[in-house]
Design a protein around this motif. Structure first.
Motif, PDB file in Angstrom:
ATOM      1  N   ASN A  16      -0.304 -24.182  -0.007  1.00 20.32           N
ATOM      2  CA  ASN A  16       0.263 -22.877   0.328  1.00 20.32           C
ATOM      3  C   ASN A  16       0.951 -22.200  -0.850  1.00 20.32           C
ATOM      4  OD1 ASN A  16      -0.442 -22.707   3.106  1.00 20.32           O
ATOM      5  ND2 ASN A  16       1.164 -24.186   3.584  1.00 20.32           N
ATOM      6  N   LEU A  17       0.891 -22.833  -2.025  1.00 22.26           N
ATOM      7  CA  LEU A  17       1.546 -22.268  -3.199  1.00 22.26           C
ATOM      8  C   LEU A  17       0.534 -21.667  -4.171  1.00 22.26           C
ATOM      9  CD1 LEU A  17       4.241 -24.979  -4.051  1.00 22.26           C
ATOM     10  CD2 LEU A  17       4.565 -22.828  -2.812  1.00 22.26           C
ATOM     11  N   THR A  18       0.895 -20.553  -4.765  1.00 20.39           N
ATOM     12  CA  THR A  18       0.087 -19.909  -5.801  1.00 20.39           C
ATOM     13  C   THR A  18       1.009 -19.470  -6.930  1.00 20.39           C
ATOM     14  OG1 THR A  18      -1.521 -19.074  -4.194  1.00 20.39           O
ATOM     15  CG2 THR A  18      -1.473 -18.004  -6.346  1.00 20.39           C
ATOM     16  N   ALA A  19       0.593 -19.743  -8.161  1.00 21.67           N
ATOM     17  CA  ALA A  19       1.372 -19.326  -9.331  1.00 21.67           C
ATOM     18  C   ALA A  19       0.682 -18.167 -10.030  1.00 21.67           C
ATOM     19  CB  ALA A  19       1.543 -20.495 -10.297  1.00 21.67           C
ATOM     20  N   VAL A  20       1.441 -17.124 -10.321  1.00 24.55           N
ATOM     21  CA  VAL A  20       0.943 -15.988 -11.098  1.00 24.55           C
ATOM     22  C   VAL A  20       1.585 -16.074 -12.479  1.00 24.55           C
ATOM     23  CG1 VAL A  20       0.806 -13.482 -11.298  1.00 24.55           C
ATOM     24  CG2 VAL A  20       0.674 -14.565  -9.042  1.00 24.55           C
ATOM     25  N   PHE A  70       4.460 -18.250  -5.500  1.00 21.20           N
ATOM     26  CA  PHE A  70       4.535 -17.677  -4.159  1.00 21.20           C
ATOM     27  C   PHE A  70       4.122 -18.701  -3.113  1.00 21.20           C
ATOM     28  CE2 PHE A  70       3.839 -14.228  -7.097  1.00 21.20           C
ATOM     29  CZ  PHE A  70       4.629 -13.197  -6.622  1.00 21.20           C
ATOM     30  N   ARG A  71       4.686 -18.551  -1.916  1.00 20.76           N
ATOM     31  CA  ARG A  71       4.274 -19.369  -0.780  1.00 20.76           C
ATOM     32  C   ARG A  71       3.729 -18.465   0.305  1.00 20.76           C
ATOM     33  NH1 ARG A  71       4.939 -24.271   1.199  1.00 20.76           N
ATOM     34  NH2 ARG A  71       6.373 -24.861  -0.482  1.00 20.76           N
ATOM     35  N   GLY A  72       2.621 -18.914   0.942  1.00 22.75           N
ATOM     36  CA  GLY A  72       2.088 -18.175   2.075  1.00 22.75           C
ATOM     37  C   GLY A  72       0.751 -17.535   1.792  1.00 22.75           C
ATOM     38  N   SER A  78       1.971 -12.629   4.437  1.00 20.77           N
ATOM     39  CA  SER A  78       3.163 -12.101   3.771  1.00 20.77           C
ATOM     40  C   SER A  78       3.749 -13.219   2.920  1.00 20.77           C
ATOM     41  CB  SER A  78       4.182 -11.636   4.822  1.00 20.77           C
ATOM     42  OG  SER A  78       4.530 -12.696   5.676  1.00 20.77           O
ATOM     43  N   LYS A  79       3.842 -12.987   1.640  1.00 25.16           N
ATOM     44  CA  LYS A  79       4.221 -14.052   0.711  1.00 25.16           C
ATOM     45  C   LYS A  79       5.708 -14.013   0.390  1.00 25.16           C
ATOM     46  CE  LYS A  79      -0.342 -14.154  -1.416  1.00 25.16           C
ATOM     47  NZ  LYS A  79      -0.725 -15.389  -0.749  1.00 25.16           N
TER      48      LYS A  79
END
Length: 201
Positions: free
Chosen positions: A20-24, A37-39, A42-43
């Motif tokens: 559920n995690l994404t790194a920008v 970010f999580r989700g 809606s993050k």
């Protein structure tokens, strides 16, 4: 007798990531600005930090974040806007894709180009077309294959923030590359721009 683990086996270690995690990751000067970010809908922001390139992998591994979005700077992007008459979603996308192929994407490898359709059901459907010329290189740390790294154009990030029908100018100035990305509201829908100073070429 040498009982050390062979390097080829160590490189295949299993990392437990949080799906559920994404790194920008956006490069600024010699470092990276990273937002996790999580989700999926809606993050929420879990963490924001600065990071040296050589420490990026370990920081992401500690955060258990294996999904990485690397921001492609506007200085490396060719951007086009396509406006098309309203219609059903399939018609709109087909019309935008056809014009994009004719105007820009025909000579660009598919893995270095992309199309986004905004306002599919609106009165002003708009296509954002981005290409990343092979002659333009962008530095990004080499991460373990267990990480999923995808490039996201800076103008696409800006378009997401501006929305389908922006009513004011939205822009990002990249002082590192003397480049700018902008979303400009028009009567036909948003217009997208990316430009860099020729003095730096």
């Amino acid at each position: 007798e040498d009982h050390r683990i062979p390097r080829r086996l160590m490189s295949k270690r299993r990392i437990e990531f949080d799906s559920n995690l994404t790194a920008v990751c956006r490069r600024r000067g010699d470092r990276f600005r990273v937002a996790i970010f999580r989700g999926n809908g809606s993050k929420t922001i879990e963490e924001i930090f600065w990071c040296d390139p050589e420490a990026l992998e370990s920081r992401l591994e500690t955060a258990k974040c294996g999904s990485v979005r690397a921001v492609l700077p506007s200085s490396a992007s060719l951007v086009r806007t396509i406006h098309t008459p309203p219609g059903n979603s399939a018609q709109v996308e087909a019309a935008i894709r056809l014009e994009a192929e004719a105007r820009m994407l025909g000579a660009t490898p598919s893995h270095r180009s992309g199309i986004a359709v905004l306002g599919r059901e609106s009165t002003h459907p708009t296509g954002l077309v981005v290409a990343w010329p092979e002659a333009i290189g962008v530095d990004f740390p080499s991460l373990d294959p267990s990480f999923e790294v995808r490039w996201v154009p800076e103008i696409a990030c800006l378009a997401f923030l501006a929305g389908d029908e922006p009513d004011s100018l939205c822009a990002i100035l990249d002082s590192d590359h003397t480049a700018i990305a902008a979303v400009i509201p028009t009567e036909h829908g948003p217009s997208f721009r990316a430009a860099r100073s020729r003095e730096r070429e």
